[in-house]
Enzyme design. Structure first.
Site, PDB file in Angstrom:
ATOM      1  N   HIS A  41       0.813  -1.049  -0.113  1.00 33.92           N
ATOM      2  CA  HIS A  41       0.051  -0.185   0.210  1.00 33.92           C
ATOM      3  C   HIS A  41       1.074   1.199   0.157  1.00 33.92           C
ATOM      4  O   HIS A  41       1.742   1.599   1.037  1.00 33.92           O
ATOM      5  CB  HIS A  41      -1.116  -0.359   1.045  1.00 33.92           C
ATOM      6  CG  HIS A  41      -1.687  -1.220   1.205  1.00 33.92           C
ATOM      7  ND1 HIS A  41      -2.520  -1.741   2.035  1.00 33.92           N
ATOM      8  CD2 HIS A  41      -2.279  -1.998  -0.128  1.00 33.92           C
ATOM      9  CE1 HIS A  41      -3.398  -2.477   1.666  1.00 33.92           C
ATOM     10  NE2 HIS A  41      -3.191  -2.658   0.522  1.00 33.92           N
ATOM     11  N   GLN A 225      -6.263  -6.568  -1.703  1.00 36.36           N
ATOM     12  CA  GLN A 225      -6.000  -7.141  -3.413  1.00 36.36           C
ATOM     13  C   GLN A 225      -6.827  -6.729  -3.185  1.00 36.36           C
ATOM     14  O   GLN A 225      -7.634  -5.650  -3.035  1.00 36.36           O
ATOM     15  CB  GLN A 225      -5.774  -8.585  -2.799  1.00 36.36           C
ATOM     16  CG  GLN A 225      -4.667  -9.409  -2.955  1.00 36.36           C
ATOM     17  CD  GLN A 225      -3.566  -9.745  -0.705  1.00 36.36           C
ATOM     18  OE1 GLN A 225      -4.606  -9.918   0.208  1.00 36.36           O
ATOM     19  NE2 GLN A 225      -2.696  -9.000  -0.984  1.00 36.36           N
TER      20      GLN A 225
HETATM   21  P1  IMP Z   1      -0.204 -14.880  -3.503  1.00 37.82           P
HETATM   22  O1  IMP Z   1      -1.302 -13.783  -2.774  1.00 37.82           O
HETATM   23  O2  IMP Z   1       0.738 -13.904  -3.248  1.00 37.82           O
HETATM   24  O3  IMP Z   1      -0.150 -16.062  -3.049  1.00 37.82           O
HETATM   25  O4  IMP Z   1      -0.437 -14.197  -5.299  1.00 37.82           O
HETATM   26  C1  IMP Z   1      -1.326 -14.354  -5.761  1.00 37.82           C
HETATM   27  C2  IMP Z   1      -2.537 -13.692  -6.760  1.00 37.82           C
HETATM   28  O5  IMP Z   1      -2.353 -12.940  -5.921  1.00 37.82           O
HETATM   29  C3  IMP Z   1      -0.922 -13.771  -7.597  1.00 37.82           C
HETATM   30  O6  IMP Z   1      -1.927 -12.981  -8.861  1.00 37.82           O
HETATM   31  C4  IMP Z   1      -0.762 -12.087  -7.519  1.00 37.82           C
HETATM   32  O7  IMP Z   1      -0.378 -11.986  -7.851  1.00 37.82           O
HETATM   33  C5  IMP Z   1      -1.837 -11.280  -6.481  1.00 37.82           C
HETATM   34  N1  IMP Z   1      -1.866 -10.182  -5.635  1.00 37.82           N
HETATM   35  C6  IMP Z   1      -1.429 -11.017  -4.668  1.00 37.82           C
HETATM   36  N2  IMP Z   1      -1.851  -9.655  -3.757  1.00 37.82           N
HETATM   37  C7  IMP Z   1      -1.174  -8.305  -4.699  1.00 37.82           C
HETATM   38  C8  IMP Z   1      -1.696  -7.027  -4.714  1.00 37.82           C
HETATM   39  O8  IMP Z   1      -1.620  -6.600  -3.323  1.00 37.82           O
HETATM   40  N3  IMP Z   1      -1.782  -6.581  -6.169  1.00 37.82           N
HETATM   41  C9  IMP Z   1      -2.348  -7.028  -7.132  1.00 37.82           C
HETATM   42  N4  IMP Z   1      -2.222  -8.278  -6.909  1.00 37.82           N
HETATM   43  C10 IMP Z   1      -1.393  -8.921  -5.956  1.00 37.82           C
END
Ligand code: IMP
Length: 429
Positions: A41, A225
């Site tokens: 953020h 997210q």
């Molecule tokens: P993870 O949360 O690291 O397991 O990632 C799972 C999916 O969520 C992937 O496509 C990441 O790129 C996406 N993602 C996780 N956190 C963010 C964020 O803060 N912004 C955008 N995409 C996110």
């Protein structure tokens, strides 16, 4: 006084941190409810840019109490680094201001290794995770093998439990993934020091929030997210492992729905996503490159956490209507409207076509969405920069028409627009 929930209405990176910072000016508490240090953020205050991964964005307002809820997954070493980094920049990060829920789950070094190993095994179907150990930590939580933050109260025992858990995860790493294992004691000293440092921050976050709400305090629930990355309502399996939608505020903080009177969806004026998975309005052309920016500016479309270039495309109101439905949005915030200045025409997808049929509601299955082609409405663009505009009436007519069209297509009022990264680059309609 009621609680307000901020949710991402697209694929994350909508500017929730910046919006939380703006709304925190009128809040007593800001509580982050889901995710971990996969989030990034970005908040700009004056000439200073802060990149927060775990600590709620309200921390930049003196007098606001910050809570990290039990729905979060916490890498203790990362959290210590973030708190110390903020302290070095003069931010009050004392335990009197910040509470970490004792029920939050701990991310171990083995979770990080498992995340990388799992992505490698998926090959061309990789999810594109941030490799921060988020998925494996939530997996352990659901399997009831995780370690909660409250365990840090006894640092010796905490380190022993983490080491044991790493040894168990090593079985998976070596036997299932054929990947290098993690030395269970490699981070022991750092984890011990982190537990000692974080213990004063531990508390019963749900009780604290309940008492604040009963006392009439204003609570802002900050999501991470976005709706399309939600474990249940996103486009599975291209999702994160937490509840990024409004329900996550209730379960992740332990508050009841009766306290929530506003659900504020944050949407970028165009669409972006990082990682794999379908993205109907993606632009693989010069316009996509233009929306992304070169990376020269901190607000260009490169991941705050991973630095990865984001996939960019036109605004998709099929997605926004879905977010409005899933979250019961009362308000929409449109961020980065300024980035559209200089484009001759703008497109908004309000339906898709699949196999000759018009699709108005977002499909929930990945294959169904893969087959969707966007149907675009075209609007006139505007040439003038709008970063200095502060009143709706001073926006170019085409920009006002663009915002109005979003309201019409989503049936949600736009109650805030941002036209630049700084706090005051905000238009309140
Ligand atoms: P993870 O949360 O690291 O397991 O990632 C799972 C999916 O969520 C992937 O496509 C990441 O790129 C996406 N993602 C996780 N956190 C963010 C964020 O803060 N912004 C955008 N995409 C996110």
């Amino acid at each position: 006084m009621p609680a307000q929930v901020i949710v991402g209405a697209q694929w994350g990176d909508e500017g929730k941190g910046r919006v939380a910072d703006w709304l925190a000016a009128k809040a007593d508490m800001v509580a982050r409810y889901a995710g971990g240090d996969n989030a990034g953020h970005t908040v700009r205050v004056g000439d200073d840019t802060f990149k927060l991964h775990l600590v709620p964005s309200g921390v930049l307002h003196t007098g606001v109490r910050c809570v990290m809820g039990g729905g979060m997954v916490i890498n203790p070493i990362k959290l210590v680094g973030e708190i110390k980094g903020l302290a070095e920049r003069g931010v009050d990060v004392s335990p009197q201001r910040i509470t970490l829920a004792e029920t939050a789950q701990i991310i171990t070094p083995a979770h990080v290794a498992l995340d990388g190993a799992d992505e490698a095994q998926r090959g061309s179907s990789a999810i594109g995770t941030t490799k921060r150990g988020i998925g494996p930590a939530y997996t352990d939580k659901a399997a009831r093998t995780g370690i909660r933050a409250g365990a840090m109260r006894d640092p010796d025992m905490f380190v022993r439990r983490v080491s044991e858990r790493i040894s168990q995860s090593n079985e998976l790493l070596s036997k299932i993934y054929n990947a290098p294992t993690v030395d269970p004691l490699a981070s022991a000293d750092e984890l011990h020091a982190a537990a000692e440092f974080l213990t004063p921050y531990l508390g019963d976050a749900s009780l604290m929030l309940y008492e604040a709400l009963k006392a009439g305090k204003q609570v802002l629930c900050e999501g991470a997210q976005g709706t399309l990355l939600d474990l249940d309502h996103g486009i599975y399996p291209y999702v994160t492992s937490s509840t990024a939608t409004v329900g996550g505020a209730l379960t992740g903080l332990g508050i009841g729905p009766r306290y929530i009177d506003k659900v504020i969806g944050v949407a970028k004026a165009f669409s972006t996503r990082v990682g794999g998975g379908p993205f109907p309005t993606e632009l693989l052309d010069a316009t996509g490159d233009r929306l992304r920016g070169t990376g020269a500016n901190p607000w260009d479309e490169y991941g705050t956490t991973t630095g990865r270039p984001r996939r960019c495309g036109w605004l998709d109101t099929v997605v926004l209507r879905y977010a409005a439905r899933i979250n019961g949005l009362t308000d929409l915030v449109i961020t980065k409207l300024d980035i559209l200045s200089g484009l001759d025409e703008l497109k908004i997808a309000d339906s898709y076509t699949r196999s000759g049929t018009t699709v108005r509601e977002s499909p929930t299955e990945v294959d169904a969405l893969e087959g969707c082609q966007p149907d675009y409405q075209t609007l006139s663009g505007w040439s003038e920069p709008i970063m200095d505009v502060r009143k709706l009436a001073d926006l170019p007519a085409q920009a006002r028409a663009y915002v109005q069209r979003i309201e019409e297509l989503t049936a949600v009022p736009v109650t805030l627009i941002t036209v630049g990264p700084a706090r005051d680059q905000t238009v309140v309609p």
